[in-house]
Design a protein around this motif. Structure first.
Motif, PDB file in Angstrom:
ATOM      1  N   THR A   9     -38.985 -17.360   7.668  1.00 43.55           N
ATOM      2  CA  THR A   9     -37.620 -16.741   7.640  1.00 43.55           C
ATOM      3  C   THR A   9     -37.496 -15.885   9.081  1.00 43.55           C
ATOM      4  O   THR A   9     -38.300 -15.315   9.306  1.00 43.55           O
ATOM      5  N   TYR A  10     -36.044 -16.252   9.629  1.00 43.61           N
ATOM      6  CA  TYR A  10     -35.897 -15.459  10.672  1.00 43.61           C
ATOM      7  C   TYR A  10     -34.494 -15.201  10.784  1.00 43.61           C
ATOM      8  O   TYR A  10     -33.674 -15.858  10.168  1.00 43.61           O
ATOM      9  N   GLU A  11     -34.027 -14.177  11.592  1.00 46.53           N
ATOM     10  CA  GLU A  11     -32.541 -13.888  11.768  1.00 46.53           C
ATOM     11  C   GLU A  11     -32.246 -14.080  13.069  1.00 46.53           C
ATOM     12  O   GLU A  11     -32.828 -14.135  14.045  1.00 46.53           O
ATOM     13  N   ALA A  12     -30.884 -14.711  13.224  1.00 43.44           N
ATOM     14  CA  ALA A  12     -30.338 -15.149  14.472  1.00 43.44           C
ATOM     15  C   ALA A  12     -29.144 -14.564  14.670  1.00 43.44           C
ATOM     16  O   ALA A  12     -28.228 -14.379  13.637  1.00 43.44           O
ATOM     17  N   TYR A  13     -28.950 -13.774  15.719  1.00 39.72           N
ATOM     18  CA  TYR A  13     -27.826 -13.077  16.146  1.00 39.72           C
ATOM     19  C   TYR A  13     -27.302 -13.725  17.293  1.00 39.72           C
ATOM     20  O   TYR A  13     -27.818 -14.086  18.489  1.00 39.72           O
ATOM     21  N   GLU A  14     -25.839 -13.691  17.368  1.00 39.73           N
ATOM     22  CA  GLU A  14     -25.114 -14.352  18.602  1.00 39.73           C
ATOM     23  C   GLU A  14     -25.059 -13.545  19.646  1.00 39.73           C
ATOM     24  O   GLU A  14     -25.049 -13.964  21.057  1.00 39.73           O
ATOM     25  N   GLY A  15     -25.263 -12.110  19.614  1.00 41.57           N
ATOM     26  CA  GLY A  15     -25.532 -11.332  20.787  1.00 41.57           C
ATOM     27  C   GLY A  15     -25.963 -10.015  20.591  1.00 41.57           C
ATOM     28  O   GLY A  15     -26.239  -9.553  19.384  1.00 41.57           O
ATOM     29  N   LEU A  16     -26.371  -9.220  21.599  1.00 36.35           N
ATOM     30  CA  LEU A  16     -26.783  -7.731  21.534  1.00 36.35           C
ATOM     31  C   LEU A  16     -25.871  -6.982  20.395  1.00 36.35           C
ATOM     32  O   LEU A  16     -26.480  -5.963  19.724  1.00 36.35           O
ATOM     33  N   GLN A  17     -24.520  -7.184  20.757  1.00 38.62           N
ATOM     34  CA  GLN A  17     -23.595  -6.441  20.006  1.00 38.62           C
ATOM     35  C   GLN A  17     -23.827  -6.385  18.320  1.00 38.62           C
ATOM     36  O   GLN A  17     -23.626  -5.504  17.605  1.00 38.62           O
ATOM     37  N   GLU A  18     -24.352  -7.208  17.921  1.00 35.21           N
ATOM     38  CA  GLU A  18     -24.797  -7.567  16.456  1.00 35.21           C
ATOM     39  C   GLU A  18     -25.869  -6.909  15.806  1.00 35.21           C
ATOM     40  O   GLU A  18     -26.310  -6.541  14.637  1.00 35.21           O
ATOM     41  N   LEU A  19     -26.862  -6.214  16.811  1.00 35.61           N
ATOM     42  CA  LEU A  19     -27.870  -5.526  16.428  1.00 35.61           C
ATOM     43  C   LEU A  19     -27.601  -3.996  16.369  1.00 35.61           C
ATOM     44  O   LEU A  19     -26.541  -3.559  16.661  1.00 35.61           O
ATOM     45  N   GLN A 140     -28.311 -15.069  22.560  1.00 30.54           N
ATOM     46  CA  GLN A 140     -28.634 -15.037  21.130  1.00 30.54           C
ATOM     47  C   GLN A 140     -30.082 -14.214  21.184  1.00 30.54           C
ATOM     48  O   GLN A 140     -30.708 -14.064  22.080  1.00 30.54           O
ATOM     49  N   VAL A 141     -30.048 -13.609  20.282  1.00 33.04           N
ATOM     50  CA  VAL A 141     -31.268 -12.758  19.692  1.00 33.04           C
ATOM     51  C   VAL A 141     -31.967 -13.485  18.362  1.00 33.04           C
ATOM     52  O   VAL A 141     -31.130 -13.588  17.568  1.00 33.04           O
ATOM     53  N   LEU A 142     -33.103 -13.627  18.488  1.00 30.49           N
ATOM     54  CA  LEU A 142     -33.975 -14.124  17.237  1.00 30.49           C
ATOM     55  C   LEU A 142     -34.849 -13.084  16.951  1.00 30.49           C
ATOM     56  O   LEU A 142     -35.326 -12.443  17.739  1.00 30.49           O
ATOM     57  N   LYS A 143     -34.874 -12.714  15.531  1.00 33.90           N
ATOM     58  CA  LYS A 143     -35.678 -11.548  14.907  1.00 33.90           C
ATOM     59  C   LYS A 143     -36.863 -12.014  13.871  1.00 33.90           C
ATOM     60  O   LYS A 143     -36.300 -13.016  12.905  1.00 33.90           O
ATOM     61  N   VAL A 144     -38.025 -11.978  13.996  1.00 34.03           N
ATOM     62  CA  VAL A 144     -39.044 -12.228  12.960  1.00 34.03           C
ATOM     63  C   VAL A 144     -39.842 -11.275  12.714  1.00 34.03           C
ATOM     64  O   VAL A 144     -40.086 -10.292  13.473  1.00 34.03           O
ATOM     65  N   GLN A 145     -40.107 -11.117  11.546  1.00 34.18           N
ATOM     66  CA  GLN A 145     -40.892 -10.107  10.777  1.00 34.18           C
ATOM     67  C   GLN A 145     -42.302 -10.534  10.528  1.00 34.18           C
ATOM     68  O   GLN A 145     -42.549 -11.508   9.764  1.00 34.18           O
ATOM     69  N   GLY A 146     -43.313 -10.052  11.498  1.00 35.29           N
ATOM     70  CA  GLY A 146     -44.764 -10.783  11.250  1.00 35.29           C
ATOM     71  C   GLY A 146     -45.206 -11.670  12.114  1.00 35.29           C
ATOM     72  O   GLY A 146     -44.416 -12.746  12.488  1.00 35.29           O
ATOM     73  N   ILE A 147     -46.500 -11.587  12.648  1.00 38.17           N
ATOM     74  CA  ILE A 147     -46.863 -12.664  13.728  1.00 38.17           C
ATOM     75  C   ILE A 147     -47.244 -13.901  12.983  1.00 38.17           C
ATOM     76  O   ILE A 147     -47.198 -14.846  13.237  1.00 38.17           O
ATOM     77  N   LYS A 148     -47.484 -13.922  11.515  1.00 38.40           N
ATOM     78  CA  LYS A 148     -48.038 -14.940  10.805  1.00 38.40           C
ATOM     79  C   LYS A 148     -46.772 -15.954  10.888  1.00 38.40           C
ATOM     80  O   LYS A 148     -46.924 -17.198  10.720  1.00 38.40           O
ATOM     81  N   SER A 149     -45.603 -15.474  10.979  1.00 39.09           N
ATOM     82  CA  SER A 149     -44.422 -16.526  11.078  1.00 39.09           C
ATOM     83  C   SER A 149     -44.671 -17.439  12.132  1.00 39.09           C
ATOM     84  O   SER A 149     -43.757 -18.446  12.149  1.00 39.09           O
ATOM     85  N   LEU A 150     -44.910 -16.780  13.261  1.00 41.95           N
ATOM     86  CA  LEU A 150     -45.102 -17.523  14.734  1.00 41.95           C
ATOM     87  C   LEU A 150     -46.292 -18.308  14.658  1.00 41.95           C
ATOM     88  O   LEU A 150     -46.020 -19.295  15.659  1.00 41.95           O
ATOM     89  N   LEU A 151     -47.450 -17.730  14.296  1.00 41.96           N
ATOM     90  CA  LEU A 151     -48.610 -18.284  14.490  1.00 41.96           C
ATOM     91  C   LEU A 151     -49.258 -18.324  13.098  1.00 41.96           C
ATOM     92  O   LEU A 151     -50.271 -17.640  12.731  1.00 41.96           O
TER      93      LEU A 151
END
Length: 170
Positions: A9-19, A140-151
């Protein structure tokens, strides 16, 4: 035989202004880190900004070398700086960004496997997941919680730990 799968599960933002403001600021810090990149061979600058639990921000940038294997990625520069100078620090969030004059980067640039493995070790050491943002400048900005999601198959060998499991329980 068992056929297994995993999903992230990750979050996708269209741009910096959404953070939120803190994450926007950290993305801007990662862009600042690009200025210290030494990348005369690839002309591909990578910058990272790491926010520690106390609010301090540590920057890192890729450092190339004519003998390519001797260089180091931005993420590991920042993480090893933290490990050497603030060994008890807790990492909350990392932002990774990239820039090149050779072409337009249109999607967020992600970490290499070696950086992910080092990031996973820092998570184990601190007993807490790291939030990671991949920031495409002006995109775009992608946000992931935890490295196990990526590896998900991070290297772990319990027999090498010599009691480290009591120190780093993650």
């Amino acid at each position: 035989m068992n056929k297994l799968s995993f999903s992230i599960t990750y979050e996708a933002y269209e741009g910096l202004q959404e953070l939120d403001e803190r994450d926007q600021s950290l993305c801007k810090d990662a862009v600042k880190a690009l200025k210290t990149s030494w990348s005369p061979y690839s002309n591909f600058k990578v910058g990272t900004a790491v926010r520690l639990s106390g609010g301090e921000v540590i920057l890192g940038s890729n450092q190339e070398n004519l003998a390519y294997p001797s260089g180091l990625c931005a993420e590991r520069v920042a993480l090893f700086t933290i490990g050497a100078s603030r060994p008890d620090a807790v990492i909350e969030t990392m932002v990774i960004t990239a820039h090149t004059d050779n072409f337009k980067i249109t999607t967020p640039v992600t970490c290499c496997g070696a950086c992910l493995q080092v990031m996973a070790e820092f998570e184990r050491k601190q007993g807490k997941e790291i939030e990671v943002l991949f920031y495409c400048i002006d995109g775009q900005v992608l946000k992931v919680q935890g490295i196990k999601s990526l590896l998900p198959f991070v290297f772990v060998e319990k027999r090498l730990e010599n009691g480290a499991e009591q120190i780093y329980p993650l």
